[in-house]
Scaffold this motif. Structure first.
Motif, PDB file in Angstrom:
ATOM      1  N   SER A   1       0.822  -1.211   0.000  1.00  0.00           N
ATOM      2  CA  SER A   1       0.000   0.000   0.000  1.00  0.00           C
ATOM      3  C   SER A   1       0.850   1.253   0.000  1.00  0.00           C
ATOM      4  CB  SER A   1      -0.928  -0.013   1.218  1.00  0.00           C
ATOM      5  OG  SER A   1      -1.739   1.142   1.244  1.00  0.00           O
TER       6      SER A   1
ATOM      7  N   GLU B   1      -2.600   4.614  -5.649  1.00  0.00           N
ATOM      8  CA  GLU B   1      -3.873   4.189  -5.085  1.00  0.00           C
ATOM      9  C   GLU B   1      -4.929   3.877  -6.136  1.00  0.00           C
ATOM     10  OE1 GLU B   1      -5.551   6.673  -2.108  1.00  0.00           O
ATOM     11  OE2 GLU B   1      -3.834   6.522  -0.764  1.00  0.00           O
ATOM     12  N   GLU B   2      -4.703   4.294  -7.390  1.00  0.00           N
ATOM     13  CA  GLU B   2      -5.751   4.096  -8.389  1.00  0.00           C
ATOM     14  C   GLU B   2      -5.733   2.698  -9.019  1.00  0.00           C
ATOM     15  OE1 GLU B   2      -2.332   6.077 -10.748  1.00  0.00           O
ATOM     16  OE2 GLU B   2      -3.214   6.211  -8.741  1.00  0.00           O
TER      17      GLU B   2
ATOM     18  N   LYS C   1     -10.003  -2.154   2.864  1.00  0.00           N
ATOM     19  CA  LYS C   1      -9.624  -0.809   2.439  1.00  0.00           C
ATOM     20  C   LYS C   1      -9.039   0.026   3.577  1.00  0.00           C
ATOM     21  CE  LYS C   1     -12.424  -0.174  -1.690  1.00  0.00           C
ATOM     22  NZ  LYS C   1     -13.377   0.705  -2.392  1.00  0.00           N
TER      23      LYS C   1
ATOM     24  N   ASN D   1      -6.885   0.900  -2.284  1.00  0.00           N
ATOM     25  CA  ASN D   1      -7.110   0.795  -3.728  1.00  0.00           C
ATOM     26  C   ASN D   1      -8.498   0.242  -4.053  1.00  0.00           C
ATOM     27  OD1 ASN D   1      -4.210   0.830  -3.158  1.00  0.00           O
ATOM     28  ND2 ASN D   1      -3.976   0.663  -5.361  1.00  0.00           N
TER      29      ASN D   1
END
Length: 261
Positions: free
Chosen positions: A174, A179-180, A204, A209
């Motif tokens: 992470s 993040e997309e 999450k 993501n």
């Protein structure tokens, strides 16, 4: 919510005619995507560093072009995790070259699978996988139509070997990836009896993501003498928490058509 078919099972390699039939079924059901990632394709997994032969590329191009006409988005996936890291510079070069093979024949959507590899799920592995995805997305960012999804090595709660929040692999991943990039997730188990919005919200909180469910509800590669085609239930996820859901079923095209229905 996006819906589709995930050819990601062991023990069965579909023919191209089988895949074209499944495209027609997906289109008739107004579904959205087909993810190509069969474990038995040697160029996908065991020999991932080697380019596909010309005839195979011709088949992939025909499949992609037909999918476009049917309104189905096709993802080409690679599984580099079995050997990646012995020579990072060469491995990255081979990975990019393989993706470019498919960019040249019209593919815009890709997946990287890190599932089912014999490696310690630690900070180093999470960082390595994040770096790979970061490098791949840079190649795809040349064109806004490109997209990338991935399957992490920890792809269900059970593999976190404790609480999700305690997974150093997921935390390291992470911290490294954009993040997309959506991730594929099977739920609490490899084959989950139920999957809920609460399960996804818990995930999450560790890795924010977007999530696409890799659903092994109908899969039978781990029990090939058994077959289940009953009602699809126990899923209470909505587009509030997930981007999409893909069924990873049996590899028997007629049976899978029934399952998709």
């Amino acid at each position: 919510m996006l819906k589709g078919y995930l050819e990601g099972y062991y023990g069965k390699l579909l023919s191209w005619n089988d895949r074209f039939m499944l495209l027609e079924k997906l289109s008739s059901l107004n579904m959205d995507f087909y993810i190509y990632g069969p474990k038995e394709d040697p160029y996908h997994r065991v020999k991932w560093t080697e380019p596909y032969p010309e005839q195979a590329l011709n088949n992939f191009k025909d499949f992609h072009d037909t999918a476009l006409k049917e309104g189905i988005r096709t993802y080409f996936s690679l599984s580099p995790g079995l050997s990646y890291g012995k020579n990072v510079k060469n491995d990255l070069r081979d990975l990019i070259a393989k993706i470019e093979q498919f960019l040249e024949i019209g593919y815009t959507d890709f997946a990287i699978f890190f599932d089912d590899i014999d490696a310690k799920k630690d900070i180093h592995l999470g960082h390595q996988h994040g770096e790979i995805l970061t490098q791949v997305i840079k190649i795809l960012d040349r064109n806004n139509d490109n997209s990338l999804i991935f399957c992490p090595t920890v792809y269900c709660n059970r593999f976190s070997e404790g609480e999700l929040k305690d997974s150093v692999y997921l935390r390291s991943l992470s911290n490294t990836i954009p993040e997309e990039i959506p991730l594929l997730w099977t739920g609490k188990e490899v084959v989950s009896e139920t999957i809920s919005n609460e399960d996804i919200e818990s995930l999450k909180s560790v890795i924010p993501n977007p999530v696409m469910i890799w659903d092994n509800y109908y899969a039978n590669d781990y029990c090939p003498n058994s077959l289940f085609i009953g009602p699809f239930k126990g899923r209470s996820v909505t587009d509030k928490t997930i981007l999409g859901l893909g069924i990873n079923p049996t590899g028997l095209p007629i049976t899978d058509s029934i399952i998709l229905s």
